[in-house]
Write an enzyme that holds these catalytic residues in place. Structure first.
Site, PDB file in Angstrom:
ATOM      1  N   ASP A 235      13.525 -26.112   4.777  1.00 44.60           N
ATOM      2  CA  ASP A 235      12.097 -26.403   4.597  1.00 44.60           C
ATOM      3  C   ASP A 235      11.931 -27.383   3.435  1.00 44.60           C
ATOM      4  O   ASP A 235      12.861 -28.109   3.101  1.00 44.60           O
ATOM      5  CB  ASP A 235      11.338 -25.092   4.342  1.00 44.60           C
ATOM      6  CG  ASP A 235      11.727 -24.468   3.009  1.00 44.60           C
ATOM      7  OD1 ASP A 235      12.811 -24.814   2.482  1.00 44.60           O
ATOM      8  OD2 ASP A 235      10.950 -23.669   2.474  1.00 44.60           O
TER       9      ASP A 235
ATOM     10  N   PHE B 177      16.883 -21.748   6.202  1.00 44.09           N
ATOM     11  CA  PHE B 177      15.846 -22.477   6.934  1.00 44.09           C
ATOM     12  C   PHE B 177      15.443 -23.699   6.121  1.00 44.09           C
ATOM     13  O   PHE B 177      14.839 -23.559   5.047  1.00 44.09           O
ATOM     14  CB  PHE B 177      14.654 -21.550   7.196  1.00 44.09           C
ATOM     15  CG  PHE B 177      15.117 -20.167   7.551  1.00 44.09           C
ATOM     16  CD1 PHE B 177      15.884 -19.978   8.694  1.00 44.09           C
ATOM     17  CD2 PHE B 177      14.861 -19.086   6.720  1.00 44.09           C
ATOM     18  CE1 PHE B 177      16.376 -18.733   9.006  1.00 44.09           C
ATOM     19  CE2 PHE B 177      15.355 -17.831   7.023  1.00 44.09           C
ATOM     20  CZ  PHE B 177      16.116 -17.651   8.171  1.00 44.09           C
TER      21      PHE B 177
ATOM     22  N   ASP C 233      18.491 -17.202   1.560  1.00 45.54           N
ATOM     23  CA  ASP C 233      17.308 -18.020   1.792  1.00 45.54           C
ATOM     24  C   ASP C 233      16.053 -17.345   1.266  1.00 45.54           C
ATOM     25  O   ASP C 233      15.245 -17.947   0.555  1.00 45.54           O
ATOM     26  CB  ASP C 233      17.142 -18.300   3.298  1.00 45.54           C
ATOM     27  CG  ASP C 233      15.872 -19.074   3.578  1.00 45.54           C
ATOM     28  OD1 ASP C 233      14.791 -18.456   3.668  1.00 45.54           O
ATOM     29  OD2 ASP C 233      15.930 -20.313   3.649  1.00 45.54           O
TER      30      ASP C 233
HETATM   31  N1  LIG Z   1      13.359 -21.399   3.743  1.00 40.83           N
HETATM   32  C1  LIG Z   1      12.252 -20.745   3.980  1.00 40.83           C
HETATM   33  N2  LIG Z   1      11.096 -21.418   4.179  1.00 40.83           N
HETATM   34  C2  LIG Z   1       9.982 -20.721   4.426  1.00 40.83           C
HETATM   35  C3  LIG Z   1       9.950 -19.328   4.479  1.00 40.83           C
HETATM   36  C4  LIG Z   1       8.630 -18.972   4.771  1.00 40.83           C
HETATM   37  C5  LIG Z   1       8.021 -17.624   4.905  1.00 40.83           C
HETATM   38  N3  LIG Z   1       8.862 -16.563   5.100  1.00 40.83           N
HETATM   39  C6  LIG Z   1       8.212 -15.320   4.923  1.00 40.83           C
HETATM   40  C7  LIG Z   1       8.594 -14.376   5.899  1.00 40.83           C
HETATM   41  C8  LIG Z   1       8.976 -13.192   5.326  1.00 40.83           C
HETATM   42  C9  LIG Z   1       9.126 -13.309   3.928  1.00 40.83           C
HETATM   43  O1  LIG Z   1       8.512 -12.279   3.209  1.00 40.83           O
HETATM   44  C10 LIG Z   1       8.526 -14.639   3.610  1.00 40.83           C
HETATM   45  O2  LIG Z   1       7.300 -14.453   2.961  1.00 40.83           O
HETATM   46  C11 LIG Z   1       7.907 -20.139   4.863  1.00 40.83           C
HETATM   47  N4  LIG Z   1       8.731 -21.183   4.652  1.00 40.83           N
HETATM   48  C12 LIG Z   1       8.430 -22.597   4.528  1.00 40.83           C
HETATM   49  O3  LIG Z   1       8.008 -22.852   3.201  1.00 40.83           O
HETATM   50  C13 LIG Z   1       7.109 -23.966   3.200  1.00 40.83           C
HETATM   51  C14 LIG Z   1       5.750 -23.511   2.756  1.00 40.83           C
HETATM   52  O4  LIG Z   1       5.641 -23.463   1.406  1.00 40.83           O
HETATM   53  P1  LIG Z   1       4.151 -23.387   0.747  1.00 40.83           P
HETATM   54  O5  LIG Z   1       3.483 -24.691   1.085  1.00 40.83           O
HETATM   55  O6  LIG Z   1       4.444 -23.220  -0.723  1.00 40.83           O
HETATM   56  O7  LIG Z   1       3.512 -22.196   1.356  1.00 40.83           O
HETATM   57  C15 LIG Z   1       6.991 -24.413   4.658  1.00 40.83           C
HETATM   58  O8  LIG Z   1       7.962 -25.399   4.944  1.00 40.83           O
HETATM   59  C16 LIG Z   1       7.292 -23.128   5.379  1.00 40.83           C
HETATM   60  O9  LIG Z   1       7.695 -23.354   6.717  1.00 40.83           O
HETATM   61  C17 LIG Z   1      11.172 -18.614   4.250  1.00 40.83           C
HETATM   62  O10 LIG Z   1      11.257 -17.385   4.273  1.00 40.83           O
HETATM   63  N5  LIG Z   1      12.270 -19.376   4.014  1.00 40.83           N
END
Ligand SMILES: Nc1nc2c(c(CN[C@H]3C=C[C@H](O)[C@@H]3O)cn2[C@@H]2O[C@H](COP(=O)(O)O)[C@@H](O)[C@H]2O)c(=O)[nH]1
Length: 320
Positions: free
Chosen positions: A229, A227, A297
């Site tokens: 991000d 994903f 990821d």
């Molecule tokens: N590639 C990727 N990006 C992810 C996630 C997740 C949440 N996944 C949860 C679901 C189940 C798991 O247990 C995870 O906890 C959020 N994001 C992205 O990160 C950024 C936020 O960062 P900060 O501002 O530091 O909170 C924002 O762009 C957000 O959209 C992921 O899994 N993969």
């Protein structure tokens, strides 16, 4: 997700500011030979879960708002996941399709300085003391989700998932077809590039939350890419997998904003997708290990969020 894989590969082949360092990639894979780090979904215990359709509604609302936390330095993804969980625990109908269409933002004040809108405010729902980044967009997207769920899926995200016949690819296609806010794509050097971060993460969240059963059972979960991000590209760069041009590196270091749709932004995201696909391929060739991009990821993301000094790129976007 062939269109995501193919178009990101095209960007990676034609990129000007971000490159994938194959020796950096090999080194990382080498360290993973013994054991591939496995991270549990919801390792922080912050999500709502009741093993039923309300969890699906929760995850859909969560991923409709899962973007751009960084403009408020105190806000992050955990606040959103926990805030929505608490709201749902207090009121099980908080995310009913008709209610989603009523959330408001304080944008218009009457003569007496009172908000002209009488509906509940999104920031109250999340118990956030000030305005959320891109708050008007967030409210608009909630309305869109409520409206389209009501119009096409009896108001229920679970119906949307049920209609996909256990296919994550179909789910992403259906979500992006029905909900314009999830159509995460860009133009790059004249080509349309598909990234679909929030639509894909919705499928992955279902798979993770329901442990591949029930609403989380997908026969093609291996088709989902990482994903794209703002955290994972920064982790890949720290690991030596991605290399930036000096101008881009300086811009990120200086926390300068990088415009949505610029070559730099598209390359950061697309090269991350391509690099994770390469990592997966190498793991299979070198160690005979079959890993999902979703698993890679989650590991990379969890590394990133545990590193407070991580410098990531800053783009105002509703897509991630
Ligand atoms: N590639 C990727 N990006 C992810 C996630 C997740 C949440 N996944 C949860 C679901 C189940 C798991 O247990 C995870 O906890 C959020 N994001 C992205 O990160 C950024 C936020 O960062 P900060 O501002 O530091 O909170 C924002 O762009 C957000 O959209 C992921 O899994 N993969």
């Amino acid at each position: 997700m062939e269109e995501v894989r193919e178009t990101s590969a095209w960007v990676a082949r034609n990129s000007s500011h971000v490159t994938i360092d194959s020796s950096g990639l090999e080194k990382v894979v080498e360290t993973m030979k013994e054991s591939i780090p496995k991270v549990e979904w919801d390792y922080e215990g912050i999500h709502y879960f009741d093993n039923g359709p309300l969890t699906v509604q929760y995850l859909f609302v969560l991923d409709a708002l899962n973007f751009c936390f960084w403009p408020d330095k105190d806000l992050n993804y955990d606040h959103l996941a926990k805030g929505l969980k608490e709201a749902l625990l207090n009121d099980h109908s908080a995310f009913d399709a008709d209610r989603l269409q009523k959330y408001t933002v304080i944008i218009a004040l009457g003569n007496d300085n009172q908000s002209l809108f009488s509906g509940p405010q999104l920031r109250e729902l999340l118990k956030w003391p000030r305005s959320l980044p891109l708050e008007e967009e967030r409210v608009r997207l909630l309305h869109e989700v409520g409206f389209e769920l009501e119009r096409s899926f009896e108001g229920k995200a679970s119906k949307l998932v049920e209609s996909c016949g256990k296919s994550a690819v179909k789910l992403v296609a259906l979500v992006t077809r029905h909900f314009p806010g999830f159509r995460d794509h860009s133009m790059y050097k004249g080509h349309q590039v598909f990234l679909y971060k929030r639509a894909q993460i919705f499928a992955a969240d279902l798979w993770g939350a329901f442990k591949g059963q029930g609403y989380g059972e997908f026969n093609d979960i291996g088709s989902i890419t990482m994903f794209a991000d703002y955290i994972v590209p920064a982790v890949l760069q720290q690991l030596g997998v991605l290399k930036y041009s000096s101008t881009l590196a300086n811009a990120i270091q200086a926390s300068s904003e990088i415009g949505a749709g610029t070559e730099e932004e598209v390359e950061l995201r697309a090269c991350s997708i391509f690099a994770v696909e390469k990592m997966r391929e190498l793991l299979s060739i070198k160690c005979g290990k079959q890993v999902l991009s979703v698993e890679l990821d989650l590991w990379l993301w969890s590394v990133g969020v545990q590193c407070p000094s991580l410098q990531h790129h800053r783009t105002l976007s509703i897509y991630y």
